[in-house]
Design an enzyme around this catalytic site. Structure first.
Site, short mmCIF file in Angstrom:
data_model
loop_
_atom_site.label_atom_id
_atom_site.label_comp_id
_atom_site.label_asym_id
_atom_site.label_seq_id
_atom_site.Cartn_x
_atom_site.Cartn_y
_atom_site.Cartn_z
N GLU A 1 16.26 19.73 102.89
CA GLU A 1 15.77 20.17 104.21
C GLU A 1 15.99 21.68 104.26
O GLU A 1 17.13 22.12 104.41
CB GLU A 1 16.57 19.51 105.33
CG GLU A 1 16.61 18.00 105.29
CD GLU A 1 15.35 17.36 105.83
OE1 GLU A 1 15.08 16.22 105.47
OE2 GLU A 1 14.62 18.05 106.59
N CYS B 1 16.28 25.74 111.84
CA CYS B 1 15.31 25.68 110.75
C CYS B 1 13.89 25.66 111.30
O CYS B 1 12.97 26.17 110.66
CB CYS B 1 15.56 24.46 109.90
SG CYS B 1 15.68 22.95 110.85
N LYS C 1 30.25 18.35 101.82
CA LYS C 1 30.69 19.73 101.63
C LYS C 1 30.09 20.51 102.80
O LYS C 1 28.93 20.91 102.76
CB LYS C 1 30.18 20.25 100.28
CG LYS C 1 31.02 21.35 99.65
CD LYS C 1 31.12 22.61 100.47
CE LYS C 1 29.89 23.48 100.37
NZ LYS C 1 29.93 24.64 101.28
N GLU D 1 11.78 33.98 106.27
CA GLU D 1 12.60 33.47 107.36
C GLU D 1 13.66 34.51 107.76
O GLU D 1 14.32 35.08 106.89
CB GLU D 1 13.29 32.19 106.90
CG GLU D 1 14.13 31.53 107.96
CD GLU D 1 14.85 30.29 107.44
OE1 GLU D 1 15.47 30.35 106.37
OE2 GLU D 1 14.78 29.25 108.13
N GLY E 1 19.76 23.51 104.00
CA GLY E 1 20.16 24.90 103.89
C GLY E 1 18.98 25.77 103.49
O GLY E 1 17.82 25.43 103.75
N TRP F 1 25.51 25.87 108.58
CA TRP F 1 26.41 26.13 109.71
C TRP F 1 25.76 26.03 111.08
O TRP F 1 26.43 26.07 112.09
CB TRP F 1 27.02 27.54 109.58
CG TRP F 1 26.02 28.62 109.23
CD1 TRP F 1 25.78 29.11 107.97
CD2 TRP F 1 25.14 29.33 110.10
NE1 TRP F 1 24.80 30.07 108.01
CE2 TRP F 1 24.38 30.23 109.31
CE3 TRP F 1 24.90 29.31 111.48
CZ2 TRP F 1 23.42 31.09 109.83
CZ3 TRP F 1 23.93 30.16 112.01
CH2 TRP F 1 23.21 31.03 111.18
N ASN F 2 24.44 25.93 111.11
CA ASN F 2 23.82 26.10 112.44
C ASN F 2 23.97 24.89 113.35
O ASN F 2 24.12 25.06 114.55
CB ASN F 2 22.36 26.54 112.30
CG ASN F 2 21.51 25.52 111.58
OD1 ASN F 2 21.99 24.86 110.68
ND2 ASN F 2 20.28 25.39 111.98
P1 NAD Z 1 22.82 28.14 102.61
O1 NAD Z 1 21.79 27.59 101.69
O2 NAD Z 1 23.37 29.47 102.33
O3 NAD Z 1 24.07 27.16 102.65
C1 NAD Z 1 23.96 25.79 103.04
C2 NAD Z 1 25.09 25.01 102.41
O4 NAD Z 1 24.88 24.92 101.01
C3 NAD Z 1 26.46 25.61 102.56
O5 NAD Z 1 27.38 24.55 102.68
C4 NAD Z 1 26.66 26.38 101.25
O6 NAD Z 1 28.01 26.52 100.91
C5 NAD Z 1 25.95 25.48 100.27
N1 NAD Z 1 25.29 26.12 99.14
C6 NAD Z 1 24.58 27.28 99.13
N2 NAD Z 1 24.05 27.50 97.91
C7 NAD Z 1 24.41 26.44 97.14
C8 NAD Z 1 24.16 26.08 95.78
N3 NAD Z 1 23.45 26.85 94.96
N4 NAD Z 1 24.68 24.94 95.31
C9 NAD Z 1 25.40 24.12 96.13
N5 NAD Z 1 25.68 24.41 97.42
C10 NAD Z 1 25.19 25.56 97.92
O7 NAD Z 1 22.22 28.04 104.08
P2 NAD Z 1 22.90 28.52 105.46
O8 NAD Z 1 22.84 30.01 105.54
O9 NAD Z 1 24.22 27.86 105.64
O10 NAD Z 1 21.90 27.87 106.52
C11 NAD Z 1 20.74 28.47 106.94
C12 NAD Z 1 19.54 27.88 106.22
O11 NAD Z 1 19.49 26.47 106.42
C13 NAD Z 1 18.22 28.40 106.77
O12 NAD Z 1 17.35 28.70 105.71
C14 NAD Z 1 17.69 27.24 107.59
O13 NAD Z 1 16.32 27.24 107.77
C15 NAD Z 1 18.17 26.08 106.81
N6 NAD Z 1 18.22 24.86 107.64
C16 NAD Z 1 17.30 23.87 107.41
C17 NAD Z 1 17.30 22.74 108.21
C18 NAD Z 1 16.29 21.64 108.01
O14 NAD Z 1 16.54 20.51 108.44
N7 NAD Z 1 15.16 21.89 107.36
C19 NAD Z 1 18.23 22.60 109.24
C20 NAD Z 1 19.14 23.64 109.43
C21 NAD Z 1 19.12 24.76 108.63
#
Ligand code: NAD
Length: 491
Positions: A248, A282, A174, A383, A226, A150-151
């Site tokens: 990522e 991130c 998704k 984190e 994520g 979402w960020n």
């Molecule tokens: P999250 O992992 O909770 O969710 C991310 C997405 O994945 C959402 O769409 C969620 O519905 C889906 N999802 C979650 N668990 C899943 C699973 N087991 N199977 C399939 N889909 C799943 O993350 P968040 O809270 O939305 O975002 C924050 C995280 O994202 C932080 O850890 C941040 O560091 C990371 N992030 C990384 C980058 C990068 O490029 N490295 C960029 C932005 C954010």
């Protein structure tokens, strides 16, 4: 109240079982829209649409034409950047200025990867047997499932979708359940730009919808951005059916400030690293390692600046930090700061919610700086994804490197020094996918980006990114008339 259906094969499609979920504006705390809580049936329909587009119109387009369509899509997004930014701020509370900049810059990713579409070339391999022609074809994988957080929804969607599409794949997106709206706008603009129906599909929902996509046999690869936990779960599931994944993930990135640094620059860089976007990036520089010779001065400077940060409505130009995106994130910020204090850290500023007049239900958390947290404490290893900085002194280069590398993450690191030898020595020794020297939080379409260790797998951006979405076929052709011995391996 706005209601959004899924977008499949160019059509708005209501969820098969009629289930929906609400989206909350974190600045006001109010519900403003509803999205499809997609089931396996909805995901299946989207994957089939993407498979049909892969076998049909997208697969039949020349790479040059495919690239041109991506560029045209980039133009349409840039023209609509304002509306996209407004949607994102409404959903994640990040500054409109940041969301606007992201919505404008994504066209460059589509130009770059659109330009690469017709530069994917195979090789001719020089074999010992000159009568044999051996060459490689580089082919798309099929349907790619793109799961985003979402960020920075538009930015991260385009960053991952553009190399996948340029390589010739089709897509099911998704989006995050927190920020689902802009993906529909992106899909609508792709359609306007001439991208055939079914090439880009959008299904909304929470984790279960993401899981259905990961588990679907028709999905050749998952591009996931994520959390670490999400990434590990996805890698395990994808691995079980030998589908690929690009991950990522999160970080605990250090900003390392040496005594000879330009302290004005370092101060701005450390602040940008952790308080820009309320720490919800991130690459957040959530640890600042500062040489003992300038530790007290940096501490004074950072605390003074943190206390002056203008919290408020992310839609206003003067606001420097908006709310955090969700109740869960706010609770996590609070819990992690409390735990840091109980494990021995000292609070220098912040450490509590901010109450703003007119935004009584807003999810605001004060810019927070802790210091002297024990090296093995939770706050030094995990984190936060919020505006919380852990400040730590170091004695010499070796100690700085040891502390910097002492987490399981390895997304990014910042080095602040005027000593060019030291800077490049550290660049080699730091375990991170990105090292910034005398700058921080810089990222662009043509420079590879990704994590070491638990911060990820594979690379976004640059030439490396398109390789993630291609597979290589080796083609052998005997040109001579010689009859081969059937029992001898030919090399
Ligand atoms: P999250 O992992 O909770 O969710 C991310 C997405 O994945 C959402 O769409 C969620 O519905 C889906 N999802 C979650 N668990 C899943 C699973 N087991 N199977 C399939 N889909 C799943 O993350 P968040 O809270 O939305 O975002 C924050 C995280 O994202 C932080 O850890 C941040 O560091 C990371 N992030 C990384 C980058 C990068 O490029 N490295 C960029 C932005 C954010």
């Amino acid at each position: 109240m706005q209601v959004f259906d899924n977008y499949i094969a160019g059509e708005r499609v209501a969820p098969a079982d009629g289930k929906r979920f609400a989206s909350i504006n974190p600045t006001t705390g109010k519900v403003w829209g509803e999205f499809a809580e997609s089931s396996r049936a909805d995901v299946d329909r989207a994957v089939h649409a993407a498979q049909a587009a892969f076998a049909g119109p997208w697969g039949k387009l020349s790479p040059t034409r495919r690239g041109r369509l991506l560029m045209a899509w980039g133009d349409r997004i840039a023209e609509n950047a304002e509306a996209i930014a407004a949607m994102e701020t409404q959903q994640n509370g990040k500054l409109i200025a940041e969301m606007r900049a992201q919505a404008r810059v994504v066209k460059d990713f589509l130009y770059y990867f659109g330009g690469l579409a017709d530069k994917v070339e195979g090789r001719v391999i020089p074999l010992d047997r000159q009568s044999v022609l051996n060459y490689t074809l580089r082919e798309p994988l099929g349907v790619v499932g793109v799961i985003v957080p979402w960020n920075s929804p538009t930015f991260l969607t385009i960053m991952n979708v553009s190399p996948a599409l340029a390589a010739g794949n089709t897509i099911v997106i998704k989006p995050s359940e927190v920020t689902s709206a802009s993906a529909f706008e992106l899909a609508r603009l792709a359609e306007e730009a001439g991208v055939p129906p079914g090439v880009i599909n959008v299904v909304t929902g929470a984790r279960a919808a993401g899981e259905a996509l990961v588990e679907h046999e028709g999905v050749a690869k998952i591009s996931f951005t994520g959390s670490e936990a999400g990434g590990k779960a996805i890698a395990a599931k994808a691995g079980a059916r030998l589908a690929g994944c690009t991950l990522e993930l999160g970080g605990k990135s250090p900003n390392i400030v040496f005594g000879d640094a330009n302290l004005d620059q370092a101060e701005a860089g450390v602040l940008a690293g952790i308080f820009a976007a309320a720490g919800q990036t991130c690459v957040a520089g959530s640890r600042a390692l500062v040489h003992e010779s300038v530790y007290d001065e940096m501490q004074r400077r950072l605390v003074a600046r943190a206390n002056r940060i203008q919290l408020g409505d992310p839609l206003l130009a003067q606001t420097q930090m908006g709310p955090v995106a969700t109740q869960a994130q706010l609770a996590k910020d609070e819990q992690m700061v409390q735990r840091a204090l109980s494990e021995g850290a000292e609070l220098l500023c912040g450490g509590e919610r901010a109450k703003l007049a007119g935004f009584e239900d807003g999810l605001f958390y004060k810019p927070t700086i802790l210091h002297r947290a024990p090296a093995d404490s939770h706050i030094m290893r995990e984190e936060v994804f919020g505006p919380v900085l852990a400040l730590t002194p170091f004695r010499d280069e070796e100690e700085a490197i040891r502390i910097a590398n002492s987490t399981r993450f390895g997304l990014a690191a910042g080095v602040w020094t005027r000593d060019v030898k030291r800077a490049h020595t550290l660049a080699r020794r730091l375990q991170a996918g990105t090292v910034w020297i005398n700058t921080y939080r810089a990222l662009t379409f043509n420079s590879p980006f990704g994590g070491y260790k638990m911060s990820g797998l594979g690379r976004a951006n640059g030439m490396e990114a398109i390789d993630q979405y291609l597979q290589t076929k080796s083609v052998w052709c005997e040109l001579g008339d010689e009859v081969q011995d059937p029992f001898v391996l030919r090399t």
